[in-house]
Enzyme design. Structure first.
Site, PDB file in Angstrom:
ATOM      1  N   ASP A 159       0.862  -1.162  -0.028  1.00  0.00           N
ATOM      2  CA  ASP A 159       0.040  -0.067   0.099  1.00  0.00           C
ATOM      3  C   ASP A 159       1.026   1.277  -0.012  1.00  0.00           C
ATOM      4  OD1 ASP A 159      -1.681   2.002   0.804  1.00  0.00           O
ATOM      5  OD2 ASP A 159      -2.453   1.296   2.507  1.00  0.00           O
ATOM      6  N   HIS A 198      -3.794   4.457   6.751  1.00  0.00           N
ATOM      7  CA  HIS A 198      -2.752   4.110   6.009  1.00  0.00           C
ATOM      8  C   HIS A 198      -1.471   4.201   6.464  1.00  0.00           C
ATOM      9  CE1 HIS A 198      -5.390   2.956   2.198  1.00  0.00           C
ATOM     10  NE2 HIS A 198      -5.931   3.988   2.913  1.00  0.00           N
TER      11      HIS A 198
HETATM   12 ZN    ZN Z   1      -7.939   1.228  -0.714  1.00  0.00          ZN
HETATM   13 ZN    ZN Z   2      -9.118   0.652   2.469  1.00  0.00          ZN
END
Ligand code: ZN
Ligand code: ZN
Length: 566
Positions: free
Chosen positions: A206, A380
């Site tokens: 990510d 995130h």
């Molecule tokens: Zn996402």
């Molecule tokens: Zn997500």
């Protein structure tokens, strides 16, 4: 780094290369979708949507292009979901029209996905299979292992694909929250175990916050802020807007409210549905008697009420936007209200959120948002966490995923900084395929991966329609109706000009008159030269009108000629 590895991820020289095909999410935030291909069999990893940019007028959402999956439909064995966010599951309702394969994910993930698929009336097209944390199951030609991660929706997972070429680890969306609300941490020890035993050959991770240094704060820090905030407004009604899938945030809002003796009510369809689902699956716990129906909100004094609402992104028809404009059926916002926006605008939504905040002020409410108080943290990982993941997983190869192009670039740099060999770090975009063999990773062609626009119930629309809408929005339209007497070979009457969004017609009558004359002259000349075909006459009308409009106003509105032969 690889020198410590005991075996090259179990890679066998004789085994066929394993392919990864990226259908979306590399170059934008949204429409995440990839294919893992082992021995000619395909597992789809996530199938999300993207919300439209401001330059996509009238578009509801953007899908990955499914051409490649349609062409290989008989090879697909299943769809694996990392978590329940719409940028990972929102496209399922469309993909299932073409594919009929089981969908795997954690219990909450498949619960959220099922909602959307059922809403689209495709609930009986497929099986949803809930897997447990750490479970390893066989799908088609490879084993798939679900490893717990922390994110802004509970029950998220990283996925380890145990392939003949070794382990491919996809991080899913994640952060390394050491104090998650439910105590379920990212299982770094399992990832480390894989790295130390079989080795991780390829990491897909990510990139959303790769540009940001340091570490993302724990979700539980938001709870502390909310409790303090709630306690400091004893006489005010509190309305908190957040993502309906962020059940940990919702739980913390419930906790802060009930700790201060408040009742809670949900507002917005998806908030009600998700709180119900979360309660049923044990992710949400509302103390007995604390929840009331939004219909009864006015019977509770402001200081004893907390409303949890959708609309944190300023979406025009959402509960919060309707509150801001005074159009909400249940809630009138006024001086007795504190509105907390417990979210950060997704890029592109800043303007809408700003307008909602402004309108709420106009109604006399106090507004608290992430710019004024720590009422939101990201879901995130930032650079420090991304590096930690690489240190734990020690991947031989690395492809950054989930991000705009600059996020991918920064994440690739982090990978190089962590000592991954430059030849093994590939910067890929939507449509790219890579293959992993005993020799390493290499690019392996491209597949179609354009934006597919969805417009209401009409379905997919093309680039041409979008271009027209942009032109209409920016420049307006000028239409000319030319009526030709086919026998006489002359105009029956002067051409009629109609315009919207080009010039304000009543003030430009003279110019419209001139335009009519110019078109009339051009068509008359064409008729004298023998032209009788509608297409040909239209072309002459368009050319003459376009030139006149351009010369006079330096604008290029859409020109629509209509020629009638009578
Ligand atoms: Zn996402
Ligand atoms: Zn997500």
């Amino acid at each position: 780094m690889p020198e410590k590895r005991k075996a090259q991820g179990g890679a066998k020289g004789g085994a066929k290369p394993v392919r990864v095909v990226f259908l979306g999410g590399l170059g934008e935030i949204g429409r995440n979708c990839a294919c893992i291909e082992v021995d000619g069999r395909i597992i789809v990893l996530d199938c999300g949507i993207m919300f439209p940019d401001p330059d996509m007028p009238g578009i509801d959402l953007v899908l990955p292009e499914f051409t490649y999956l349609r062409d290989h439909a008989d090879q697909v064995d299943g769809i694996v979901l990392t978590h329940g966010h719409e940028d990972h599951t929102g496209g399922l309702a469309y993909l299932l029209r073409d594919l009929k394969v089981p969908i795997y994910g954690s219990e909450l993930t498949v619960g959220l996905a099922r909602h959307r698929v059922e809403e689209a009336g495709l609930g009986n097209r497929t099986d949803f299979i809930a897997v447990k944390d750490g479970e390893r199951i066989r799908i088609g030609a490879c084993d798939v292992e679900f490893i717990p991660t922390t994110h802004s929706v509970p029950d998220a997972c990283a996925i380890a694909f145990h392939t003949p070429q070794g382990v491919i680890l996809h991080s899913g969306d994640f952060k390394l929250d050491l104090q998650p609300v439910d105590g379920r941490r990212t299982d770094l020890s399992r990832m480390g175990e894989l790295a130390q035993t079989v080795g991780i050959r390829l990491l897909l991770s990510d990139s959303t916050n790769a540009e940001e240094p340091g570490f993302t704060a724990s979700e539980s820090s938001v709870g502390i802020t909310l409790r303090r905030l709630f306690a400091s407004k004893p006489d005010k009604r509190i309305v908190v807007a957040c993502f309906a899938s962020h059940l940990h945030r919702v739980q913390q809002i419930i906790d802060a409210a009930t700790a201060n003796g408040r009742k809670v009510a949900t507002l917005g369809r998806s908030m009600g549905k998700n709180v119900e689902l979360g309660t049923r699956l044990g992710f949400i716990n509302v103390p007995q008697g604390a929840q009331i129906d939004i219909e009864h909100v006015d019977t509770v004094p402001p200081g004893e009420m907390c409303v949890i609402s959708t609309g944190s992104q300023g979406e025009p028809m959402s509960a919060l936007s309707l509150m801001a404009t005074g159009d909400n059926k249940w809630l009138r916002i006024g001086q007795d209200d504190v509105v907390v926006i417990s979210a950060h605008p997704i890029p592109g939504n800043e303007w809408s959120v700003g307008r909602v905040i402004d309108e709420l002020h106009r109604r006399g409410a106090e507004v608290v948002h992430s710019g004024t108080e720590a009422v939101h943290v990201s879901g995130h990982a930032k650079a420090g966490e991304l590096q930690t993941l690489m240190q734990v997983t020690k991947p031989e190869c690395f492809v950054p995923v989930h991000g705009e192009y600059r996020h991918l670039v920064h994440h690739a740099r982090l990978g190089l900084g962590m000592g991954i060999a430059p030849a093994n770090v590939l910067l890929c975009e939507d449509g790219d395929a890579v293959s992993l063999s005993a020799k390493g990773i290499k690019r392996d062609g491209k597949v179609p991966a354009g934006y597919v626009y969805v417009d209401g119930t009409v379905g997919d629309i093309g680039h041409g329609v979008l271009r027209d809408r942009q032109k209409l929005a920016e420049e307006g339209v000028v239409m000319v109706v030319v009526t030709v007497d086919n026998h006489e070979g002359s105009l029956s009457c002067p051409p009629v000009i109609e315009t919207r969004g080009w010039v304000h017609a009543p003030e430009a009558e003279e110019m419209l008159g001139e335009a009519s004359e110019v078109v009339g002259a051009a068509v008359t000349q064409a008729l004298r030269d023998g032209a009788r075909d509608v297409e040909v006459l239209s072309r002459h009308a368009r050319k003459a009108l376009g030139k006149f409009v351009g010369d006079r106003t330096r604008r290029r509105p859409m020109i629509v000629p209509v020629v009638l032969l009578v």
